[in-house]
Design a protein around this motif. Structure first.
Motif, short mmCIF file in Angstrom:
data_model
loop_
_atom_site.label_atom_id
_atom_site.label_comp_id
_atom_site.label_asym_id
_atom_site.label_seq_id
_atom_site.Cartn_x
_atom_site.Cartn_y
_atom_site.Cartn_z
N GLU A 1 125.17 -47.18 73.79
CA GLU A 1 124.10 -48.18 73.74
C GLU A 1 122.89 -47.62 73.01
O GLU A 1 122.67 -46.42 72.97
CB GLU A 1 123.66 -48.57 75.16
N ALA B 1 118.65 -48.52 72.72
CA ALA B 1 117.55 -49.32 73.27
C ALA B 1 116.67 -49.84 72.14
O ALA B 1 116.36 -49.11 71.20
CB ALA B 1 116.73 -48.49 74.23
N LYS C 1 119.79 -60.21 69.00
CA LYS C 1 120.64 -59.16 69.56
C LYS C 1 121.87 -58.95 68.68
O LYS C 1 122.27 -57.82 68.42
CB LYS C 1 121.06 -59.51 70.99
N ALA D 1 122.97 -44.12 78.26
CA ALA D 1 123.02 -44.97 77.07
C ALA D 1 123.84 -44.32 75.97
O ALA D 1 124.67 -44.98 75.32
CB ALA D 1 121.61 -45.27 76.57
N ASP E 1 120.52 -52.60 73.94
CA ASP E 1 119.84 -53.02 75.17
C ASP E 1 118.45 -53.49 74.74
O ASP E 1 117.61 -52.70 74.36
CB ASP E 1 119.74 -51.84 76.13
N ASP F 1 126.08 -51.37 70.91
CA ASP F 1 125.54 -52.38 71.81
C ASP F 1 124.05 -52.08 71.99
O ASP F 1 123.66 -50.96 72.30
CB ASP F 1 126.27 -52.32 73.16
N GLN G 1 114.78 -55.11 75.08
CA GLN G 1 113.63 -55.33 75.94
C GLN G 1 112.64 -56.19 75.15
O GLN G 1 112.17 -55.76 74.10
CB GLN G 1 112.96 -54.01 76.34
#
Length: 186
Positions: free
Chosen positions: A113, A115, A133, A108, A145, A143, A147
């Motif tokens: 990225e 999270a 997002k 990541a 990610d 970017d 969840q």
């Protein structure tokens, strides 16, 4: 640069870093990440496989022999399969889930990225998910990610966890704050 790498320590960190370097060199980061994610799901979903991974009762040879058909059935091969078997043969299979977590963090960071975990009271529409997002991408400049977890107990609103930051705008939290304020006012 060392400052850009996440801090990964201990057995899990050393193994994850070695695997990351190998996967990067072989240009197989995405495949290895997908394979390890699949293996992690298998371990999480099977009490027997979890016992094999965590129990010191099994010898290294027994673990490797038991893993071979599981890896083949799951379609995990190449670097990933060899790595998992190496971890087992070195009697470190108990740390595989930590290794996978550390590997994910390294990938990541390498890909830029971040999270994020979002808890909502009911499932989000595709439009709301895209808006959320997009907003998180704008805040982080990276970017995200995402969840998403559905928890009706929060009643409404959402709880966003992004790295070490958390924003709780759930209705449950707001009601609890009002309740506390009313108790203090007496």
């Amino acid at each position: 640069m060392a400052s850009e790498q996440p801090i990964v320590a201990g057995v899990a960190g050393r193994y994850a870093t070695a695997l990351f370097d190998l996967a990067l060199e072989e240009k197989a980061l995405d495949k290895v990440r997908a394979d390890l994610d699949r293996f992690d799901e298998l371990v999480a979903g099977s009490a027997d496989l979890n016992r094999l991974v965590r129990s010191p009762v099994f010898t290294a040879d027994e673990q490797v022999k038991a893993l071979e058909p599981i890896l083949k059935q799951a379609g995990i091969d190449g670097i990933s399969a060899n790595f998992i078997k190496l971890v087992a043969s070195n009697r470190r299979l108990f740390a595989i889930r930590g290794i996978i977590k550390a590997f994910r963090a390294l990938v990541a960071t390498h890909k830029g990225e971040v999270a994020a975990s979002v808890t909502v009271a009911e499932p989000l529409s595709d439009q709301h998910l895209a808006s959320l997002k997009s907003a998180l991408n704008a805040v982080t400049g990276k970017d995200v990610d995402l969840q998403v977890e559905v928890d009706p107990a929060i009643i409404g609103g959402l709880v966003v966890k992004l790295g070490s930051r958390m924003v709780d705008s759930s209705l449950r939290t707001k009601l609890n704050s009002i309740k506390t304020a009313m108790k203090e006012a007496r």
